[in-house]
Write a protein that holds these residues in place. Sequence first.
Motif, PDB file in Angstrom:
ATOM      1  N   VAL A  40       0.880  -1.160   0.040  1.00  0.00           N
ATOM      2  CA  VAL A  40       0.092   0.098   0.085  1.00  0.00           C
ATOM      3  C   VAL A  40       1.006   1.267   0.145  1.00  0.00           C
ATOM      4  N   GLY A  41       1.973   1.350   0.782  1.00  0.00           N
ATOM      5  CA  GLY A  41       2.728   2.390   0.882  1.00  0.00           C
ATOM      6  C   GLY A  41       3.619   2.512  -0.399  1.00  0.00           C
ATOM      7  N   ALA A  42       4.218   1.475  -1.008  1.00  0.00           N
ATOM      8  CA  ALA A  42       4.552   1.704  -2.204  1.00  0.00           C
ATOM      9  C   ALA A  42       3.667   2.347  -3.441  1.00  0.00           C
ATOM     10  N   ALA A  43       2.383   1.750  -3.382  1.00  0.00           N
ATOM     11  CA  ALA A  43       1.497   2.500  -4.470  1.00  0.00           C
ATOM     12  C   ALA A  43       1.058   3.715  -4.094  1.00  0.00           C
ATOM     13  N   VAL A  44       1.126   4.206  -2.883  1.00  0.00           N
ATOM     14  CA  VAL A  44       0.913   5.785  -2.705  1.00  0.00           C
ATOM     15  C   VAL A  44       2.209   6.500  -3.043  1.00  0.00           C
ATOM     16  N   LEU A  45       3.250   5.828  -2.629  1.00  0.00           N
ATOM     17  CA  LEU A  45       4.607   6.713  -2.860  1.00  0.00           C
ATOM     18  C   LEU A  45       4.848   6.916  -4.520  1.00  0.00           C
ATOM     19  N   ILE A  46       4.239   5.740  -5.474  1.00  0.00           N
ATOM     20  CA  ILE A  46       4.480   6.107  -6.722  1.00  0.00           C
ATOM     21  C   ILE A  46       3.479   6.565  -7.656  1.00  0.00           C
ATOM     22  N   GLN A  47       2.246   6.596  -6.996  1.00  0.00           N
ATOM     23  CA  GLN A  47       1.134   6.886  -7.881  1.00  0.00           C
ATOM     24  C   GLN A  47       0.912   8.054  -8.811  1.00  0.00           C
ATOM     25  N   LYS A  48       1.762   9.071  -8.239  1.00  0.00           N
ATOM     26  CA  LYS A  48       1.946  10.278  -9.187  1.00  0.00           C
ATOM     27  C   LYS A  48       2.823  10.259  -9.968  1.00  0.00           C
ATOM     28  N   ARG A  49       3.436   9.119 -10.324  1.00  0.00           N
ATOM     29  CA  ARG A  49       4.382   9.009 -11.378  1.00  0.00           C
ATOM     30  C   ARG A  49       3.875   7.959 -12.551  1.00  0.00           C
ATOM     31  N   ILE A  50       2.731   7.767 -12.574  1.00  0.00           N
ATOM     32  CA  ILE A  50       1.890   7.025 -13.843  1.00  0.00           C
ATOM     33  C   ILE A  50       2.604   7.651 -15.010  1.00  0.00           C
ATOM     34  N   GLY A  51       2.863   6.671 -15.908  1.00  0.00           N
ATOM     35  CA  GLY A  51       3.646   6.962 -17.335  1.00  0.00           C
ATOM     36  C   GLY A  51       5.042   7.330 -17.285  1.00  0.00           C
ATOM     37  N   GLU A  52       5.513   7.253 -16.387  1.00  0.00           N
ATOM     38  CA  GLU A  52       7.028   7.145 -16.286  1.00  0.00           C
ATOM     39  C   GLU A  52       7.654   6.029 -16.750  1.00  0.00           C
ATOM     40  N   VAL A  53       8.951   5.888 -17.123  1.00  0.00           N
ATOM     41  CA  VAL A  53       9.410   4.679 -17.464  1.00  0.00           C
ATOM     42  C   VAL A  53      10.758   4.533 -16.419  1.00  0.00           C
ATOM     43  N   PHE A  54      10.974   3.282 -16.045  1.00  0.00           N
ATOM     44  CA  PHE A  54      11.783   2.924 -14.958  1.00  0.00           C
ATOM     45  C   PHE A  54      12.639   1.638 -15.268  1.00  0.00           C
ATOM     46  N   ASP A  55      13.754   1.382 -14.833  1.00  0.00           N
ATOM     47  CA  ASP A  55      14.380   0.239 -15.024  1.00  0.00           C
ATOM     48  C   ASP A  55      14.164  -0.541 -13.852  1.00  0.00           C
ATOM     49  N   ALA A  56      13.892  -1.967 -14.389  1.00  0.00           N
ATOM     50  CA  ALA A  56      13.594  -3.111 -13.487  1.00  0.00           C
ATOM     51  C   ALA A  56      14.068  -4.369 -13.761  1.00  0.00           C
TER      52      ALA A  56
END
Length: 165
Positions: free
Chosen positions: A80-96
């Motif tokens: 839940v915390g991770a989803a909150v942390l990253i929710q404003k970054r929808i559309g960004e590209v990340f290394d995984a």
Amino acid sequence: MQTPGTSGEQSIHFGLAVHDYTHSTAPNRRYADLVSQRLVKAVLGKGAGPYTEAELIAIAAHCTEREDAARKVERKMRKVGAAVLIQKRIGEVFDAIVTGVTPKGTFGRLITPPVDGRIMRGAQGLRVGEKIAVKLLDTDPQRGYIDFGRVSDSESKSSFDSLST
């Protein structure tokens, strides 16, 4: 070590190299520690044990079940915390890195920030340990869900590219 309340061979504690091992914290914090302290007190006082074997097995099973439930809540809250942390970054590209491939889906962890999620698009043929670029597609903080889509090499500005040359 053996899970409390189960049968089978006990292994040696790796750090202490002993077969019989216990440790305690403040008894007001952990019921299992309180039970251990009551057992030690009975042995030192040369009195009868406060519990029967059947009671100890039941206590161990209950403590294990409660610990498992607490671990499940902790894991859920991290998601839940991770989803909150990253929710404003929808559309960004990340290394995984691909962390799991199961019948339920393919999963990956971002390098930065270290967030886990499901790869919803472009997951076919991926293998655990594979380095990829993903786009954040969606988050659902209430459920702790994070969805990624694999991006093509042409869309990616992956820092992995510089590591492989």
